[in-house]
Write a protein that holds these residues in place. Structure first.
Motif, PDB file in Angstrom:
ATOM      1  N   ASN A   5     -27.392  -7.394  13.105  1.00  0.00           N
ATOM      2  CA  ASN A   5     -26.351  -8.273  12.576  1.00  0.00           C
ATOM      3  C   ASN A   5     -25.341  -7.533  11.705  1.00  0.00           C
ATOM      4  OD1 ASN A   5     -28.163  -7.845  10.518  1.00  0.00           O
ATOM      5  ND2 ASN A   5     -28.028  -9.934   9.715  1.00  0.00           N
ATOM      6  N   TRP A   6     -25.694  -6.338  11.216  1.00  0.00           N
ATOM      7  CA  TRP A   6     -24.758  -5.571  10.397  1.00  0.00           C
ATOM      8  C   TRP A   6     -23.578  -5.047  11.217  1.00  0.00           C
ATOM      9  CZ3 TRP A   6     -24.042  -5.737   5.486  1.00  0.00           C
ATOM     10  CH2 TRP A   6     -25.087  -6.118   4.659  1.00  0.00           C
ATOM     11  N   THR A   9     -21.250  -7.916  11.025  1.00  0.00           N
ATOM     12  CA  THR A   9     -20.896  -8.143   9.628  1.00  0.00           C
ATOM     13  C   THR A   9     -19.953  -7.071   9.094  1.00  0.00           C
ATOM     14  OG1 THR A   9     -23.027  -9.215   9.310  1.00  0.00           O
ATOM     15  CG2 THR A   9     -21.855  -8.546   7.339  1.00  0.00           C
ATOM     16  N   THR A  12     -16.496  -7.979  10.405  1.00  0.00           N
ATOM     17  CA  THR A  12     -15.975  -9.212   9.812  1.00  0.00           C
ATOM     18  C   THR A  12     -15.602  -9.029   8.343  1.00  0.00           C
ATOM     19  OG1 THR A  12     -17.384 -10.447  11.323  1.00  0.00           O
ATOM     20  CG2 THR A  12     -16.444 -11.658   9.489  1.00  0.00           C
ATOM     21  N   LEU A  13     -16.455  -8.371   7.582  1.00  0.00           N
ATOM     22  CA  LEU A  13     -16.173  -8.175   6.162  1.00  0.00           C
ATOM     23  C   LEU A  13     -14.920  -7.338   5.938  1.00  0.00           C
ATOM     24  CD1 LEU A  13     -19.704  -7.610   4.603  1.00  0.00           C
ATOM     25  CD2 LEU A  13     -18.163  -9.522   4.204  1.00  0.00           C
TER      26      LEU A  13
END
Length: 112
Positions: A5-6, A9, A12-13
């Motif tokens: 999931n990183w 993420t 997105t971050l």
């Protein structure tokens, strides 16, 4: 696989966090050079992702791609807003959002 999931993420971050930074850079240094920087960051990030040997290298590549996404999307809207009136700008933003949504929906199906 627990850190999968990183990958999403990191993209997105950074794409969310760097929107104001690219807007400010475009005001200070001009639209053209900052757009070139964003495209260059896309190239570097994609190269890092393709050549990734470790999770850290892949995450760094995805973070650079997220930064460049913030720059490209932000600068495209800024350049469109600079060139047209407010009435036409609303129409252009609607078309841009529709095409972007269509690309996000159909792109993975077509591209694999």
């Amino acid at each position: 696989m627990d850190q999968l999931n990183w990958i999403v993420t990191a993209y997105t971050l950074t794409s969310t966090a760097f929107i104001p930074a690219f807007g400010q850079l475009a005001d200070v240094f001009g639209r053209h050079i900052v757009l070139q920087l964003a495209v260059f960051l896309t190239l570097v990030g994609s190269t890092l992702c393709a050549a990734a040997q470790t999770w850290g290298m892949l995450l760094l590549g995805r973070a650079l791609q997220g930064m460049s996404c913030a720059g490209i999307m932000n600068l495209v809207l800024i350049i469109l807003a600079d060139k047209v009136s407010l009435k036409e700008n609303a129409k252009n933003n609607s078309i841009f959002a529709f095409i972007s949504g269509l690309g996000y929906a159909i792109g993975p199906e077509v591209g694999g």
